[in-house]
Scaffold this active site. Structure first.
Site, PDB file in Angstrom:
ATOM      1  CE1 TYR A   1      33.138  42.900 -44.529  1.00 38.51           C
ATOM      2  CE2 TYR A   1      34.135  43.467 -42.418  1.00 38.51           C
ATOM      3  CZ  TYR A   1      33.914  42.555 -43.437  1.00 38.51           C
ATOM      4  OH  TYR A   1      34.454  41.306 -43.353  1.00 38.51           O
TER       5      TYR A   1
ATOM      6  CE  LYS B   1      31.635  39.529 -44.027  1.00 36.99           C
ATOM      7  NZ  LYS B   1      31.636  38.405 -44.989  1.00 36.99           N
TER       8      LYS B   1
ATOM      9  CB  SER C   1      33.886  39.605 -39.991  1.00 38.63           C
ATOM     10  OG  SER C   1      34.723  40.546 -39.375  1.00 38.63           O
TER      11      SER C   1
END
Length: 335
Positions: free
Chosen positions: A150, A154, A124
């Site tokens: 989050y 990643k 991302s």
């Protein structure tokens, strides 16, 4: 080539499955169905003519994955599976670190045990954090200024993959950093249909249009942008899926990293206007509220490396994405 898609019944995974099947790849799917629906398999079959073999297995179920790999004899893994709600990750960070990071370690251990040395990872643009500039390139430092767990998961997974590639010279890793996927398959049969409360702009727009959500909240209209609202790089999900096919064709030893985006930003108000246009002028109710902490004014991909090295670039527009989304919503009404 036989490809395993973790999280393959999800939004991006299902579209990628279709593109792979169209080109003759043998596709199998692993998903725990936490944020997707089993019916997607039938939709994939209706569109592509092939129903992929499916395993209902969780990333934390190491024994289940081990059995799957023993049966599968895979050539390559595309790793989509993971929790992805930014707000929830702030409230439940341990859940995100356990599932996303711990689950990926389980996957990599199963791959090593069964001699699978090729992986494409669904990353991302959040790994870039706040660079202080709008246009992001792959050689920028990552991991600094990430505003939520989050995004940090990643980043951590990217670092783990880099370390594994150093330790195993046969390991082939491609990291694809997504920007903002939107749209649906042009058939109208599959699209973004999360089981949980949506966090991203497009599924919220969809739910406002159907009356499931009263109105859209626009977080801030005083940014230094074209109309004061946040600007993001929105990429049609079919273009994104085709980016994975291009990555398979060029995967090589070591680490390769690519941005998958359009290189062009669209504001929140421009997205609303595009949806209203596609829906025949139906107004979308919204209200402007305070900015969210950590939101940046503008983020766009520089996708030049993907075009140079993978021969990939986007072909579809925001208008295409909106028209396809309206088609998808109409199909949902007919159910």
């Amino acid at each position: 080539m036989k490809v395993l898609l973790t999280g393959g019944t999800g939004y991006i995974g299902s579209h990628t499955a279709i593109e792979l099947i169209k080109l003759g790849y043998e596709v199998e799917i692993m998903d725990n169905l936490f944020n997707s629906k089993i019916e997607v398999l039938d939709k994939i079959a209706e569109i592509s003519g092939v129903k992929p073999k499916f395993y209902e297995v969780d990333l934390l179920d190491k024994d289940g994955m081990d059995k799957m790999f023993a049966e599968g004899d895979y050539d390559l893994v595309i790793h989509f599976a993971g929790l992805k709600a930014v707000g929830e990750s702030v409230e439940k960070p341990l859940k995100y670190y356990e599932n996303n990071v711990g689950g990926t370690i389980n996957l990599l251990e199963c791959m090593k045990k069964h001699g699978v040395n090729k992986i494409i990872f669904s990353s991302s643009a959040t790994v870039y954090g706040d660079q202080g500039v709008a246009e992001l390139t792959e050689d920028m430092q990552t991991g600094v200024g990430i505003t939520n767990p989050y995004g940090r998961t990643k980043y951590m997974i990217e670092e783990i993959l880099k370390d594994v590639a150093v330790a195993n010279k046969e390991f082939e890793v491609t990291i694809l950093r997504y920007f903002n996927p939107v749209g649906t398959h042009p058939s109208g049969l599959i699209g973004e249909d999360p089981n949980d409360i949506p966090n991203n702009l497009m599924p919220i727009i969809m739910k406002v249009s159907t009356g499931e959500i009263e109105k859209l909240k626009v977080y801030g209209d005083d940014y230094d942008t074209v109309d004061g609202t946040g600007v993001r790089d929105y990429i049609h999900v079919v273009d994104l899926a085709k980016g994975h096919v291009a990555a398979i064709n060029k995967i090589k030893s070591g680490i390769s990293i690519y941005n998958l985006g359009t290189g062009k930003g669209t504001s929140v108000l421009e997205m609303i206007a595009a949806f209203e246009k596609a829906s025949g002028g139906k107004k979308l109710p919204y209200e402007v509220v305070e900015r969210r902490a950590g939101d940046l004014a503008e983020i766009c991909a520089n996708p030049g490396r993907a075009e140079r090295e993978l021969g990939w670039k986007t072909e579809l527009t925001i208008d295409d994405a909106m028209n396809d989304t309206i088609n998808y919503l109409n199909h949902l009404k007919e159910k």
